[in-house]
Design a protein around this motif. Structure first.
Motif, mmCIF file in Angstrom:
data_model
loop_
_atom_site.group_PDB
_atom_site.id
_atom_site.type_symbol
_atom_site.label_atom_id
_atom_site.label_comp_id
_atom_site.label_asym_id
_atom_site.label_seq_id
_atom_site.Cartn_x
_atom_site.Cartn_y
_atom_site.Cartn_z
ATOM 1 N N LEU A 1 0.756 -1.395 0.027
ATOM 2 C CA LEU A 1 -0.075 -0.090 0.028
ATOM 3 C C LEU A 1 0.872 1.098 -0.059
ATOM 4 C CD1 LEU A 1 -2.892 -0.993 2.751
ATOM 5 C CD2 LEU A 1 -2.852 -0.847 0.232
ATOM 6 N N LEU A 2 2.119 1.170 0.370
ATOM 7 C CA LEU A 2 2.844 2.354 0.635
ATOM 8 C C LEU A 2 3.959 2.449 -0.708
ATOM 9 C CD1 LEU A 2 3.642 2.080 4.291
ATOM 10 C CD2 LEU A 2 2.216 3.425 3.262
ATOM 11 N N LEU A 3 3.983 1.630 -1.440
ATOM 12 C CA LEU A 3 4.925 1.450 -2.603
ATOM 13 C C LEU A 3 4.743 2.608 -3.586
ATOM 14 C CD1 LEU A 3 5.555 -2.159 -2.863
ATOM 15 C CD2 LEU A 3 7.085 -0.654 -1.876
ATOM 16 N N PRO A 4 6.023 3.101 -4.169
ATOM 17 C CA PRO A 4 5.244 3.860 -5.564
ATOM 18 C C PRO A 4 4.579 3.305 -6.543
ATOM 19 C CG PRO A 4 7.665 3.840 -4.934
ATOM 20 C CD PRO A 4 7.183 2.905 -4.131
ATOM 21 N N PRO A 5 3.351 3.846 -7.021
ATOM 22 C CA PRO A 5 3.035 3.402 -8.263
ATOM 23 C C PRO A 5 3.715 2.553 -9.106
ATOM 24 C CG PRO A 5 2.107 5.702 -7.910
ATOM 25 C CD PRO A 5 3.337 5.412 -7.177
ATOM 26 N N GLY A 6 3.226 1.398 -9.442
ATOM 27 C CA GLY A 6 3.839 0.592 -10.443
ATOM 28 C C GLY A 6 4.942 -0.438 -9.954
ATOM 29 N N MET A 7 5.251 -0.332 -8.622
ATOM 30 C CA MET A 7 6.072 -1.200 -7.906
ATOM 31 C C MET A 7 5.251 -2.198 -7.067
ATOM 32 S SD MET A 7 9.225 -0.125 -5.292
ATOM 33 C CE MET A 7 10.125 0.710 -6.496
ATOM 34 N N THR A 8 5.988 -3.196 -7.220
ATOM 35 C CA THR A 8 5.422 -4.447 -6.402
ATOM 36 C C THR A 8 6.204 -4.925 -5.489
ATOM 37 O OG1 THR A 8 6.271 -5.999 -8.166
ATOM 38 C CG2 THR A 8 3.936 -5.257 -8.504
ATOM 39 N N VAL A 9 5.776 -5.723 -4.411
ATOM 40 C CA VAL A 9 6.755 -6.379 -3.399
ATOM 41 C C VAL A 9 7.423 -7.563 -3.930
ATOM 42 C CG1 VAL A 9 6.458 -7.266 -1.128
ATOM 43 C CG2 VAL A 9 5.028 -5.441 -1.743
ATOM 44 N N THR A 10 8.766 -7.398 -3.996
ATOM 45 C CA THR A 10 9.665 -8.655 -4.375
ATOM 46 C C THR A 10 9.867 -9.351 -3.280
ATOM 47 O OG1 THR A 10 11.629 -7.565 -3.897
ATOM 48 C CG2 THR A 10 10.590 -6.706 -6.018
ATOM 49 N N PRO A 11 10.244 -10.813 -3.711
ATOM 50 C CA PRO A 11 10.840 -11.676 -2.670
ATOM 51 C C PRO A 11 11.742 -11.125 -1.747
ATOM 52 C CG PRO A 11 10.402 -12.716 -4.574
ATOM 53 C CD PRO A 11 10.435 -11.529 -4.967
ATOM 54 N N ALA A 12 12.837 -10.428 -2.196
ATOM 55 C CA ALA A 12 13.807 -9.615 -1.387
ATOM 56 C C ALA A 12 13.087 -8.818 -0.272
ATOM 57 C CB ALA A 12 14.953 -8.939 -2.294
ATOM 58 N N MET A 13 12.040 -7.861 -0.806
ATOM 59 C CA MET A 13 11.420 -7.170 0.111
ATOM 60 C C MET A 13 10.639 -7.848 1.367
ATOM 61 S SD MET A 13 9.611 -4.371 -2.180
ATOM 62 C CE MET A 13 10.295 -2.987 -3.078
ATOM 63 N N LYS A 14 10.229 -9.072 0.939
ATOM 64 C CA LYS A 14 9.446 -9.773 1.876
ATOM 65 C C LYS A 14 10.376 -10.537 2.855
ATOM 66 C CE LYS A 14 5.506 -11.147 -0.890
ATOM 67 N NZ LYS A 14 4.884 -12.369 -1.415
ATOM 68 N N GLN A 15 11.555 -10.725 2.342
ATOM 69 C CA GLN A 15 12.820 -11.385 3.299
ATOM 70 C C GLN A 15 13.308 -10.279 4.224
ATOM 71 O OE1 GLN A 15 15.898 -13.282 1.006
ATOM 72 N NE2 GLN A 15 16.511 -14.271 2.899
ATOM 73 N N GLN A 16 13.660 -9.028 3.565
ATOM 74 C CA GLN A 16 14.115 -7.937 4.531
ATOM 75 C C GLN A 16 13.470 -6.746 4.110
ATOM 76 O OE1 GLN A 16 18.345 -7.887 4.557
ATOM 77 N NE2 GLN A 16 18.533 -6.249 5.781
ATOM 78 N N CYS A 17 12.628 -6.128 4.929
ATOM 79 C CA CYS A 17 11.935 -4.844 4.519
ATOM 80 C C CYS A 17 12.809 -3.802 4.349
ATOM 81 C CB CYS A 17 11.026 -4.544 5.992
ATOM 82 S SG CYS A 17 10.084 -2.830 5.747
ATOM 83 N N PRO A 18 12.781 -3.284 3.184
ATOM 84 C CA PRO A 18 13.406 -1.926 2.805
ATOM 85 C C PRO A 18 13.546 -0.735 4.105
ATOM 86 C CG PRO A 18 11.964 -2.306 1.212
ATOM 87 C CD PRO A 18 11.678 -3.371 2.071
#
Length: 129
Positions: free
Chosen positions: A5-22
């Motif tokens: 919900l907080l990501l810039p438009p057009g960006m999706t949550v990647t597996p890396a983001m799920k592993q370590q929150c940016p």
């Protein structure tokens, strides 16, 4: 709240983001006492270690070294050793390090605009506790 919900438009949550929150990773970097001060001191351009020591009042040599190494490790600062006697070492922000100026400026502006209301809220809360 879900990260997507907080990501810039057009960006999706990647597996890396799920592993370590940016966001958590970034807050770990800039959330300590000295990182923001060192970044701000480097915004005008490269500085030597001793210049940073003098400008960042209250920081110890050990803590400045630790902070600079962390910034260098994260790719926000470069360390250049000039072959002189004695050796001259300069620190400079990289492009991602300079890009922090905008968000840090916004944070500073928010804190100045809201300082009085935050202090008043603290006083009211502490009076009720």
């Amino acid at each position: 709240m879900e990260l997507a919900l907080l990501l810039p438009p057009g960006m999706t949550v990647t597996p890396a983001m799920k592993q370590q929150c940016p966001l958590r990773d970034t807050l770990d970097r800039i959330g300590d006492r000295w990182t923001v001060i060192v970044v701000v001191l480097l915004l005008p351009g490269p500085r030597r270690f001793t210049e940073l020591m003098r400008a960042a009042e209250g920081i110890s040599q050990r803590m400045l070294t630790h902070t600079l190494r962390g910034l260098e490790r994260d790719g926000l600062v470069t360390r250049t050793v000039h072959a002189t006697v004695p050796p001259k070492v300069e620190y400079e922000l990289t492009a991602p390090g300079r890009a922090l100026a905008g968000p840090l400026t916004e944070l500073l502006h928010w804190s100045v605009r809201h300082q009085e209301s935050v202090l008043a809220a603290r006083t009211a809360y502490d009076a009720d506790v």
